[in-house]
Design a protein around this motif. Structure first.
Motif, short mmCIF file in Angstrom:
data_model
loop_
_atom_site.label_atom_id
_atom_site.label_comp_id
_atom_site.label_asym_id
_atom_site.label_seq_id
_atom_site.Cartn_x
_atom_site.Cartn_y
_atom_site.Cartn_z
N LEU A 288 0.83 -1.21 0.00
CA LEU A 288 0.00 0.00 0.00
C LEU A 288 0.86 1.26 0.00
O LEU A 288 0.55 2.25 -0.68
N LEU A 289 1.93 1.25 0.76
CA LEU A 289 2.82 2.42 0.79
C LEU A 289 3.44 2.67 -0.57
O LEU A 289 3.61 3.81 -1.00
N ALA A 290 3.79 1.58 -1.28
CA ALA A 290 4.41 1.72 -2.60
C ALA A 290 3.45 2.31 -3.63
O ALA A 290 3.87 2.87 -4.64
N GLN A 291 2.13 2.20 -3.36
CA GLN A 291 1.15 2.74 -4.30
C GLN A 291 1.02 4.26 -4.23
O GLN A 291 0.51 4.88 -5.16
N THR A 333 9.80 -5.61 13.56
CA THR A 333 10.94 -5.94 12.68
C THR A 333 10.52 -6.95 11.61
O THR A 333 11.22 -7.14 10.62
N ALA A 334 9.35 -7.60 11.82
CA ALA A 334 8.88 -8.60 10.86
C ALA A 334 8.28 -7.98 9.61
O ALA A 334 7.96 -8.68 8.66
N LEU A 335 8.09 -6.66 9.61
CA LEU A 335 7.53 -6.01 8.43
C LEU A 335 8.52 -6.05 7.27
O LEU A 335 9.72 -6.27 7.47
N GLY A 336 8.03 -5.82 6.09
CA GLY A 336 8.89 -5.82 4.90
C GLY A 336 9.68 -4.54 4.78
O GLY A 336 9.42 -3.71 3.90
N TRP A 337 10.68 -4.38 5.64
CA TRP A 337 11.42 -3.11 5.70
C TRP A 337 12.24 -2.85 4.45
O TRP A 337 12.50 -1.70 4.10
N GLU A 338 12.65 -3.88 3.78
CA GLU A 338 13.42 -3.67 2.55
C GLU A 338 12.56 -2.96 1.51
O GLU A 338 12.99 -1.98 0.88
N SER A 339 11.31 -3.41 1.34
CA SER A 339 10.40 -2.76 0.40
C SER A 339 10.02 -1.36 0.87
O SER A 339 9.92 -0.43 0.07
N ILE A 340 9.80 -1.21 2.19
CA ILE A 340 9.47 0.11 2.73
C ILE A 340 10.61 1.09 2.48
O ILE A 340 10.40 2.25 2.09
N CYS A 341 11.83 0.62 2.69
CA CYS A 341 13.01 1.47 2.48
C CYS A 341 13.12 1.89 1.02
O CYS A 341 13.44 3.05 0.72
N LEU A 366 13.74 -1.98 17.67
CA LEU A 366 13.41 -1.66 16.28
C LEU A 366 14.34 -0.57 15.74
O LEU A 366 14.78 -0.64 14.58
N GLU A 367 14.65 0.40 16.58
CA GLU A 367 15.54 1.47 16.14
C GLU A 367 16.92 0.93 15.79
O GLU A 367 17.51 1.30 14.77
N ALA A 368 17.42 0.03 16.62
CA ALA A 368 18.73 -0.57 16.36
C ALA A 368 18.69 -1.46 15.11
O ALA A 368 19.64 -1.49 14.32
N TYR A 369 17.58 -2.14 14.91
CA TYR A 369 17.42 -2.99 13.73
C TYR A 369 17.46 -2.16 12.45
O TYR A 369 18.16 -2.52 11.48
N ILE A 370 16.73 -1.05 12.43
CA ILE A 370 16.71 -0.19 11.23
C ILE A 370 18.09 0.42 11.00
O ILE A 370 18.57 0.49 9.86
N GLU A 371 18.75 0.84 12.09
CA GLU A 371 20.07 1.45 11.95
C GLU A 371 21.08 0.45 11.39
O GLU A 371 21.93 0.79 10.56
N ARG A 372 20.96 -0.81 11.80
CA ARG A 372 21.92 -1.83 11.37
C ARG A 372 21.62 -2.33 9.95
O ARG A 372 22.54 -2.44 9.12
N GLU A 373 20.35 -2.62 9.67
CA GLU A 373 20.00 -3.24 8.40
C GLU A 373 19.74 -2.23 7.28
O GLU A 373 19.97 -2.53 6.11
#
Length: 386
Positions: A288-291, A333-341, A366-373
């Motif tokens: 939905l965000l990609a739309q 962290t289970a969300l599709g962060w690669e697509s969101i990014c 979650l903040e550390a996960y986004i910063e690392r990945e």
């Protein structure tokens, strides 16, 4: 000699007592100078039920000047749309010329009750209808159109609205700019007639804010976006469905791509499953965000409510129905962060200032996960937690 305090100072002090009814009552009896500020807070927001309406009417009759202090009024019914309000006089509504907000909760809007609200409350700007019953769509339209200064309307669980042949419906108020449609059961109301009425608004471009709630059918939201989407600036999309999101949002090629002027977007999903990578419903978040295709978009809000398997309190209830709650930041962290990014990095997201994530618990994981990945997303500084 008793020291004199200027009214500006005593008014400011009384402002701190705005939630303390007993103290406000004491202040009102202290002196005439304290009376206006005390009344402003004591009677600014009124909630009435059947047994308190008459008392309030008597109070207004004894002190007519109180009517100027009432700015917000809520009529609430404990029992589901009973007819008891037919025996209650609502003539006092004509005196409430300063009211700007009205909430009707669990009300049967028919006969004398419906007529009592027509051509009253001339200053009304915000109207909220919850679990209200209308005999016909025309009665519903007549109520909204009677408030010519209306700017905001919120409607949830509207019932009644028979399929009888209707006379021409009156137009919506000219200044209306926000429509919130929450939990409407579209197959139990004349949906097409209601949507056609909204479609015939004299100037659709005045509607800048829209909130839609989807439970089973997404097509009404599609119709509303076809009407208002080209100029909407703020859109909230809420999905509360017990079915899979594929079966709800995957119908008829539903898309959010036709919102070119959008400035803020809120996505709130309620799914009766867990927040794990295997959950296919979660794939709809990046999809939905990609739309979205709005170069003016400056804020996105994401809220996910799930079945918290660690909360066993609901099992002690009679029906053992689990309540959905906000997902923890760790689970997100289970969300599709690669697509969101990838979406957030697009050129048409260059104006994005805030990506607000609503969750519960500590944000550090979650903040550390986004910063690392996803260091590029983290360095952009748009992620915020609420």
């Amino acid at each position: 000699m008793v020291p004199y305090l200027p009214p500006e100072l005593t008014d400011h002090i009384i402002d701190y007592l705005h939630t303390d009814s007993r103290s406000l009552a004491a202040c009102a009896l202290t002196c005439r100078q304290w009376l206006p500020a005390s009344r402003y807070h004591r009677f600014g927001h009124i909630m009435l039920q059947i047994h308190t309406c008459m008392k309030f009417a008597w109070l207004l009759e004894a002190s007519p000047e109180l009517a100027r202090a009432v700015r917000s009024i809520k009529l609430h019914n404990l029992l589901y749309v009973v007819r008891a309000w037919n025996n209650v006089s609502l003539e006092f509504l004509g005196a409430l010329t300063a009211v700007t907000e009205l909430t009707l909760d669990n009300m049967r809007m028919a006969g004398g009750v419906h007529r009592a609200f027509l051509r009253t409350l001339p200053a009304l700007r915000e109207l909220t209808l919850r679990d209200c019953w209308f005999e016909t769509l025309h009665d519903f339209a007549a109520l909204l159109s009677s408030f010519q200064n209306l700017e905001y309307v919120s409607i949830s669980l509207l019932i009644g609205l028979t399929y009888a042949v209707e006379p021409p419906l009156p137009s919506l108020p000219p200044g209306l700019h926000t429509i919130e449609l929450a939990e409407l059961v579209w197959d139990r109301i004349p949906a097409l007639a209601l949507l056609n009425w909204l479609k015939d608004i004299p100037n659709p471009r005045t509607i800048l804010t829209l909130s839609c709630n989807v439970m089973w059918e997404v097509w009404p939201t599609e119709v509303l976006l076809d009407i208002f989407g080209s100029h909407l600036q703020h859109f909230e999309f809420v999905v509360k469905s017990e079915a899979s999101l594929d079966s709800v949002l995957g119908k008829d090629g539903f898309s959010l791509s036709g919102l070119p002027c959008l400035r803020s977007f809120a996505l709130r999903l309620y799914v009766a499953t867990m927040c794990v990578r295997q959950n296919r419903d979660l794939l709809w978040i990046p999809k939905l965000l990609a739309q979205l295709r709005s170069p003016r978009l400056h804020q996105v809000t994401l809220s996910l409510h799930i079945d918290d398997m660690q909360d066993l309190s609901a099992l002690a209830s009679e029906n053992a129905v689990r309540k959905l709650s906000r997902a923890s930041y760790a689970d997100l962290t289970a969300l599709g962060w690669e697509s969101i990014c990838e979406t957030v990095a697009r050129e048409d997201f260059s104006s994005l200032q805030k990506f607000v994530i609503e969750g519960k618990g500590p944000t550090s994981f979650l903040e550390a996960y986004i910063e690392r990945e996803y260091p590029d997303l983290h360095q952009r500084g748009v992620i915020a937690f609420a």
